[in-house]
Design a protein around this motif. Sequence first.
Motif, PDB file in Angstrom:
ATOM      1  N   GLY A  99     -10.882 -15.375   4.953  1.00 51.09           N
ATOM      2  CA  GLY A  99      -9.642 -15.169   4.190  1.00 51.09           C
ATOM      3  C   GLY A  99      -9.792 -14.167   3.056  1.00 51.09           C
ATOM      4  N   GLN A 100     -11.022 -13.892   2.657  1.00 48.06           N
ATOM      5  CA  GLN A 100     -11.265 -12.909   1.585  1.00 48.06           C
ATOM      6  C   GLN A 100     -11.605 -11.528   2.142  1.00 48.06           C
ATOM      7  OE1 GLN A 100     -10.792 -13.140  -1.633  1.00 48.06           O
ATOM      8  NE2 GLN A 100     -10.037 -15.235  -1.382  1.00 48.06           N
ATOM      9  N   ALA A 101     -11.759 -11.424   3.448  1.00 42.98           N
ATOM     10  CA  ALA A 101     -12.117 -10.149   4.101  1.00 42.98           C
ATOM     11  C   ALA A 101     -13.304  -9.485   3.401  1.00 42.98           C
ATOM     12  CB  ALA A 101     -10.891  -9.220   4.130  1.00 42.98           C
ATOM     13  N   ARG A 102     -14.315 -10.282   3.104  1.00 42.42           N
ATOM     14  CA  ARG A 102     -15.421  -9.789   2.256  1.00 42.42           C
ATOM     15  C   ARG A 102     -16.106  -8.537   2.798  1.00 42.42           C
ATOM     16  NH1 ARG A 102     -15.833 -15.073   1.883  1.00 42.42           N
ATOM     17  NH2 ARG A 102     -15.481 -16.017  -0.162  1.00 42.42           N
ATOM     18  N   VAL A 103     -16.481  -8.539   4.104  1.00 43.32           N
ATOM     19  CA  VAL A 103     -17.246  -7.362   4.588  1.00 43.32           C
ATOM     20  C   VAL A 103     -16.402  -6.095   4.520  1.00 43.32           C
ATOM     21  CG1 VAL A 103     -18.850  -8.649   6.071  1.00 43.32           C
ATOM     22  CG2 VAL A 103     -16.717  -7.788   7.048  1.00 43.32           C
ATOM     23  N   LEU A 104     -15.128  -6.267   4.693  1.00 39.16           N
ATOM     24  CA  LEU A 104     -14.237  -5.097   4.619  1.00 39.16           C
ATOM     25  C   LEU A 104     -14.151  -4.584   3.175  1.00 39.16           C
ATOM     26  CD1 LEU A 104     -12.215  -3.136   5.818  1.00 39.16           C
ATOM     27  CD2 LEU A 104     -10.463  -4.918   5.684  1.00 39.16           C
ATOM     28  N   LYS A 105     -13.941  -5.509   2.253  1.00 37.37           N
ATOM     29  CA  LYS A 105     -13.863  -5.092   0.837  1.00 37.37           C
ATOM     30  C   LYS A 105     -15.166  -4.432   0.408  1.00 37.37           C
ATOM     31  CE  LYS A 105     -10.831  -8.721  -0.881  1.00 37.37           C
ATOM     32  NZ  LYS A 105     -10.831  -9.982  -1.621  1.00 37.37           N
ATOM     33  N   GLU A 106     -16.287  -5.013   0.864  1.00 38.75           N
ATOM     34  CA  GLU A 106     -17.575  -4.432   0.455  1.00 38.75           C
ATOM     35  C   GLU A 106     -17.753  -3.034   1.023  1.00 38.75           C
ATOM     36  OE1 GLU A 106     -20.328  -7.497   1.516  1.00 38.75           O
ATOM     37  OE2 GLU A 106     -19.572  -8.769  -0.120  1.00 38.75           O
ATOM     38  N   ALA A 107     -17.330  -2.841   2.262  1.00 35.80           N
ATOM     39  CA  ALA A 107     -17.457  -1.505   2.874  1.00 35.80           C
ATOM     40  C   ALA A 107     -16.577  -0.500   2.134  1.00 35.80           C
ATOM     41  CB  ALA A 107     -17.073  -1.576   4.355  1.00 35.80           C
ATOM     42  N   ILE A 108     -15.353  -0.895   1.830  1.00 35.06           N
ATOM     43  CA  ILE A 108     -14.434   0.006   1.100  1.00 35.06           C
ATOM     44  C   ILE A 108     -15.030   0.327  -0.271  1.00 35.06           C
ATOM     45  CG2 ILE A 108     -12.163   0.158  -0.015  1.00 35.06           C
ATOM     46  CD1 ILE A 108     -11.129  -1.749   2.262  1.00 35.06           C
ATOM     47  N   ALA A 109     -15.525  -0.722  -0.939  1.00 34.97           N
ATOM     48  CA  ALA A 109     -16.088  -0.546  -2.286  1.00 34.97           C
ATOM     49  C   ALA A 109     -17.280   0.407  -2.250  1.00 34.97           C
ATOM     50  CB  ALA A 109     -16.494  -1.903  -2.859  1.00 34.97           C
ATOM     51  N   ALA A 110     -18.122   0.257  -1.229  1.00 36.53           N
ATOM     52  CA  ALA A 110     -19.321   1.107  -1.140  1.00 36.53           C
ATOM     53  C   ALA A 110     -18.930   2.566  -0.912  1.00 36.53           C
ATOM     54  CB  ALA A 110     -20.223   0.606  -0.015  1.00 36.53           C
ATOM     55  N   VAL A 111     -17.980   2.786  -0.023  1.00 38.41           N
ATOM     56  CA  VAL A 111     -17.584   4.167   0.295  1.00 38.41           C
ATOM     57  C   VAL A 111     -16.926   4.856  -0.905  1.00 38.41           C
ATOM     58  CG1 VAL A 111     -15.935   5.504   1.664  1.00 38.41           C
ATOM     59  CG2 VAL A 111     -17.426   3.850   2.779  1.00 38.41           C
ATOM     60  N   HIS A 112     -16.118   4.107  -1.646  1.00 40.34           N
ATOM     61  CA  HIS A 112     -15.358   4.728  -2.738  1.00 40.34           C
ATOM     62  C   HIS A 112     -15.977   4.497  -4.122  1.00 40.34           C
ATOM     63  CE1 HIS A 112     -11.920   6.012  -0.289  1.00 40.34           C
ATOM     64  NE2 HIS A 112     -12.153   4.920   0.420  1.00 40.34           N
ATOM     65  N   GLY A 113     -17.090   3.769  -4.179  1.00 38.62           N
ATOM     66  CA  GLY A 113     -17.732   3.518  -5.475  1.00 38.62           C
ATOM     67  C   GLY A 113     -16.902   2.601  -6.364  1.00 38.62           C
ATOM     68  N   LEU A 114     -16.358   1.531  -5.782  1.00 37.39           N
ATOM     69  CA  LEU A 114     -15.479   0.628  -6.537  1.00 37.39           C
ATOM     70  C   LEU A 114     -16.075  -0.768  -6.630  1.00 37.39           C
ATOM     71  CD1 LEU A 114     -12.145   1.586  -4.694  1.00 37.39           C
ATOM     72  CD2 LEU A 114     -13.073   2.605  -6.784  1.00 37.39           C
ATOM     73  N   ASN A 115     -15.510  -1.563  -7.528  1.00 37.84           N
ATOM     74  CA  ASN A 115     -15.899  -2.969  -7.612  1.00 37.84           C
ATOM     75  C   ASN A 115     -15.051  -3.756  -6.598  1.00 37.84           C
ATOM     76  OD1 ASN A 115     -16.279  -5.635  -8.259  1.00 37.84           O
ATOM     77  ND2 ASN A 115     -16.074  -5.327 -10.474  1.00 37.84           N
ATOM     78  N   PRO A 116     -15.697  -4.486  -5.655  1.00 39.77           N
ATOM     79  CA  PRO A 116     -14.913  -5.226  -4.648  1.00 39.77           C
ATOM     80  C   PRO A 116     -13.901  -6.195  -5.271  1.00 39.77           C
ATOM     81  CG  PRO A 116     -17.280  -5.413  -4.198  1.00 39.77           C
ATOM     82  CD  PRO A 116     -17.146  -4.659  -5.494  1.00 39.77           C
TER      83      PRO A 116
END
Length: 367
Positions: A66-83
């Motif tokens: 429900g938190q889509a963690r792996v997706l948020k982490e991938a997005i965060a890593a690519v864009h340099g953001l805090n998940p």
Amino acid sequence: MNLALKSPEPRPGILDIAAYVPGRERAPGVAKVHKLSSNETPLGASPRAIEAFQRTAFNLERYPDGQARVLKEAIAAVHGLNPANILCGNGSDELLGLLCHTYLGPGDEGIVTEHGFLVYKIQITAAGGTPVTVREADARVDVDAILAAVTERTKIVFIANPANPTGTYIPVDEVRRLHARLSAGVLLVLDAAYAEYVRRNDYEAGIELVSSNCNVVMTRTFSKIHGLAGLRIGWMYAPRQVVEAVDRVRGPFNLNAPAIAAGAAIRDQAFLAAAVEHNLVWLARVSEALTAIGLRITPSVTNFVLIHFPETGAKSAEEADAFLTGRGFILRAVSAYGFPNALRMTIGSQEANEGVIAALTEFMGRK
Ligand SMILES: Cc1ncc(COP(=O)(O)O)c(C=O)c1O
């Protein structure tokens, strides 16, 4: 009379909404169809995304995270953001709606622009708010017009940057100027669905503005350059308070498991680079070729181009649409966006692009 035969009344305003009409996909009687009506990529999805999607087939009995963690982490890593500042949605459409439902109620106003993406107006109204439409200047978002429309009832301002269906953008200085004059109580939503395509030094999608303010949100999508429109994946980068508020309103499992897995392949940056390159080459060629045959184009920084047809003679957008459809090229009619005599063409494969150019050359040359 059986009173139960009458359905309950929807809330005021709901039946005033003009339902969203997606891009057509059929050309009856034509063997090969090129769908250039929804700004989808001609290059498909990354093979890594497809593999990840396929692997989820064996766990479909399980609820997704429900938190889509792996997706948020991938997005965060690519864009340099805090998940923690990322929230994912069932397409960015869902997030646009959730923002309205979280921040707007009866009496509140949401500002949209003349040729802006129609979902904003639909969702403002659906949330019980009032859409206020401001004019654009030469098919471009006009910051002064937006500022002039702000009242104490304004709660949200939507701009797509770059915009759909015009393909135009406003430089980051203009976005900053807009933000600087909005009060802290107004949420500025920067819809950057086409950000990856833009190659301009004065453009920014909004990451810096979100990072340094509490009232700016940037929305993004996997439907365009990532080629995953069918999976419905969008995300927003937002201040913590906004993420925490919207998180309460969303469905608990708003992204499905295949979408989460495939989206996490956003790390495949080589795929992205090839898509940008294809678009750069063909956006320029298509724009030049159509201009050369006498059609006016709104200069675009995206993966689509707005084509304006002559006001006189038998060469209207409607006739061009029928002519192209008969040859299997489906573009998008954009009357609902305030362009009754234009068509929006998505940059497609080489075959599709050359086909449209050839067909429109024939169309314009007709007596
Ligand atoms: C400006 C803009 N914002 C948002 C979207 C919605 O994208 P999604 O597929 O992520 O819901 C689109 C899709 O056409 C768009 O053009």
